[in-house]
Write a protein that holds these residues in place. Structure first.
Motif, PDB file in Angstrom:
ATOM      1  N   ARG A  16     -16.904 -27.612 -41.652  1.00  0.00           N
ATOM      2  CA  ARG A  16     -16.714 -26.704 -40.518  1.00  0.00           C
ATOM      3  C   ARG A  16     -15.566 -25.739 -40.776  1.00  0.00           C
ATOM      4  NH1 ARG A  16     -13.406 -25.947 -36.550  1.00  0.00           N
ATOM      5  NH2 ARG A  16     -12.134 -27.717 -37.163  1.00  0.00           N
ATOM      6  N   GLU A  19     -16.620 -23.126 -43.318  1.00  0.00           N
ATOM      7  CA  GLU A  19     -17.485 -22.122 -42.696  1.00  0.00           C
ATOM      8  C   GLU A  19     -16.672 -21.140 -41.867  1.00  0.00           C
ATOM      9  OE1 GLU A  19     -20.772 -21.620 -42.740  1.00  0.00           O
ATOM     10  OE2 GLU A  19     -21.512 -23.342 -43.864  1.00  0.00           O
ATOM     11  N   ASP A  20     -15.715 -21.659 -41.077  1.00  0.00           N
ATOM     12  CA  ASP A  20     -14.887 -20.801 -40.238  1.00  0.00           C
ATOM     13  C   ASP A  20     -14.092 -19.814 -41.071  1.00  0.00           C
ATOM     14  OD1 ASP A  20     -15.779 -21.972 -37.934  1.00  0.00           O
ATOM     15  OD2 ASP A  20     -14.010 -23.235 -37.626  1.00  0.00           O
ATOM     16  N   ASP A  23     -16.429 -17.151 -42.702  1.00  0.00           N
ATOM     17  CA  ASP A  23     -17.041 -16.188 -41.788  1.00  0.00           C
ATOM     18  C   ASP A  23     -16.030 -15.278 -41.107  1.00  0.00           C
ATOM     19  OD1 ASP A  23     -19.473 -17.269 -42.395  1.00  0.00           O
ATOM     20  OD2 ASP A  23     -19.593 -18.524 -40.607  1.00  0.00           O
ATOM     21  N   THR A  24     -14.773 -15.691 -41.047  1.00  0.00           N
ATOM     22  CA  THR A  24     -13.780 -14.884 -40.331  1.00  0.00           C
ATOM     23  C   THR A  24     -12.676 -14.391 -41.265  1.00  0.00           C
ATOM     24  OG1 THR A  24     -12.589 -16.916 -39.686  1.00  0.00           O
ATOM     25  CG2 THR A  24     -14.225 -16.053 -38.140  1.00  0.00           C
ATOM     26  N   ASP A  67      -6.714 -15.368 -35.792  1.00  0.00           N
ATOM     27  CA  ASP A  67      -7.774 -16.250 -36.281  1.00  0.00           C
ATOM     28  C   ASP A  67      -7.205 -17.477 -36.986  1.00  0.00           C
ATOM     29  OD1 ASP A  67      -9.841 -14.744 -35.290  1.00  0.00           O
ATOM     30  OD2 ASP A  67     -10.239 -13.684 -37.161  1.00  0.00           O
ATOM     31  N   THR A  71      -7.644 -21.459 -36.186  1.00  0.00           N
ATOM     32  CA  THR A  71      -8.075 -22.448 -37.177  1.00  0.00           C
ATOM     33  C   THR A  71      -7.104 -23.615 -37.226  1.00  0.00           C
ATOM     34  OG1 THR A  71      -9.156 -20.751 -38.531  1.00  0.00           O
ATOM     35  CG2 THR A  71      -8.610 -22.829 -39.611  1.00  0.00           C
ATOM     36  N   ASN A  74      -7.573 -25.714 -34.207  1.00  0.00           N
ATOM     37  CA  ASN A  74      -8.778 -26.535 -34.287  1.00  0.00           C
ATOM     38  C   ASN A  74      -8.612 -27.718 -35.240  1.00  0.00           C
ATOM     39  OD1 ASN A  74     -10.245 -25.022 -32.442  1.00  0.00           O
ATOM     40  ND2 ASN A  74     -10.990 -23.604 -34.012  1.00  0.00           N
ATOM     41  N   GLU A 129     -17.845 -26.631 -30.030  1.00  0.00           N
ATOM     42  CA  GLU A 129     -18.973 -26.205 -30.867  1.00  0.00           C
ATOM     43  C   GLU A 129     -20.180 -25.875 -30.002  1.00  0.00           C
ATOM     44  OE1 GLU A 129     -20.627 -24.802 -34.038  1.00  0.00           O
ATOM     45  OE2 GLU A 129     -18.660 -25.783 -34.205  1.00  0.00           O
ATOM     46  N   GLN A 132     -19.645 -22.467 -28.514  1.00  0.00           N
ATOM     47  CA  GLN A 132     -19.823 -21.415 -29.511  1.00  0.00           C
ATOM     48  C   GLN A 132     -21.305 -21.181 -29.806  1.00  0.00           C
ATOM     49  OE1 GLN A 132     -17.585 -19.260 -30.870  1.00  0.00           O
ATOM     50  NE2 GLN A 132     -16.244 -20.177 -29.328  1.00  0.00           N
TER      51      GLN A 132
END
Length: 217
Positions: A16, A19-20, A23-24, A67, A71, A74, A129, A132
């Motif tokens: 996860r 991926e975050d 993508d960002t 961002d 992260t 999270n 999640e 989102q």
């Protein structure tokens, strides 16, 4: 939860995060690099344009910092420690409304035992999640979330009034968001059921009261 479940949960979390970041943050850093190249080019040709690109780059840096803070948060929702369970949900709701002011969001959250840290953080991340997934894919304008403490465990409902999901999509193990939720629920020895049609999607989750196991010696 046994050792294997914990390892699977850790791997799911690493995926996860990867991926975050991909993508960002990584994409934004690529754009920032291109903007700085323009600044260098314009400095030799047009100082006004160079200044404008510098302003844009500065704004991009602030966005990347935001961002990265998300992260980091999270990785470990520190607000659970610093302010408590209910404050974490207020923060999540505020963040969703800032990004999607058209939404109507309803939270009905019971206070749970925060000494069971793994369950508390997992529930929080499962719902994050789920939210989102809704804002990315459902076209919904209403979200309803409940976390209810029952005698036999915790029941979680995540509902929206969006376009729904077809059966193939729900069963697609490559869909990262749903797969992440399934893995989290499974690691807590829980069950997750998805009901979806053209009127929206309802995700029902039941997590039993925790019983901790260890690997046999």
């Amino acid at each position: 939860m046994n050792k294997k479940d914990i390892l699977l949960l850790q791997e799911s979390e690493r995926k996860r995060i990867a991926e975050d970041l991909h993508d960002t943050t990584v994409q934004e850093m690529v754009c920032l690099s291109q903007q700085l190249e323009l600044v260098l080019l314009y400095m030799e040709q047009d100082l006004t344009l160079a200044k404008l690109e510098t302003i844009t780059a500065r704004q991009q840096i602030k966005h990347i910092i935001g961002d990265m803070r998300d992260t980091i948060y999270n990785l470990r929702p520190m607000i659970l420690d610093d302010f408590g369970w209910m404050a974490a949900w207020e923060r999540l709701k505020k963040k969703l409304l800032e990004e999607h002011p058209e939404l109507v969001i309803s939270f009905d959250i019971d206070l749970i035992d925060l000494s069971d840290e793994l369950t508390a953080i997992s529930i929080y991340r499962i719902i994050c999640e789920g939210c989102q997934n809704i804002v990315k894919h459902s076209n919904a304008d209403h979200i309803e979330i409940s976390v209810k403490k029952m005698q036999d465990g915790i029941r979680i409902n995540i509902s929206d009034n969006g376009i729904g999901m077809d059966e193939q999509y729900m069963c697609d193990t490559d869909h990262f968001g749903l797969h992440f939720m399934y893995e989290r629920v499974k690691a807590l020895s829980g069950k997750m059921k998805i009901l979806s049609d053209s009127s929206g999607t309802r995700i029902r989750i039941k997590i039993p009261n925790p019983t901790y196991c260890t690997e046999p010696k």
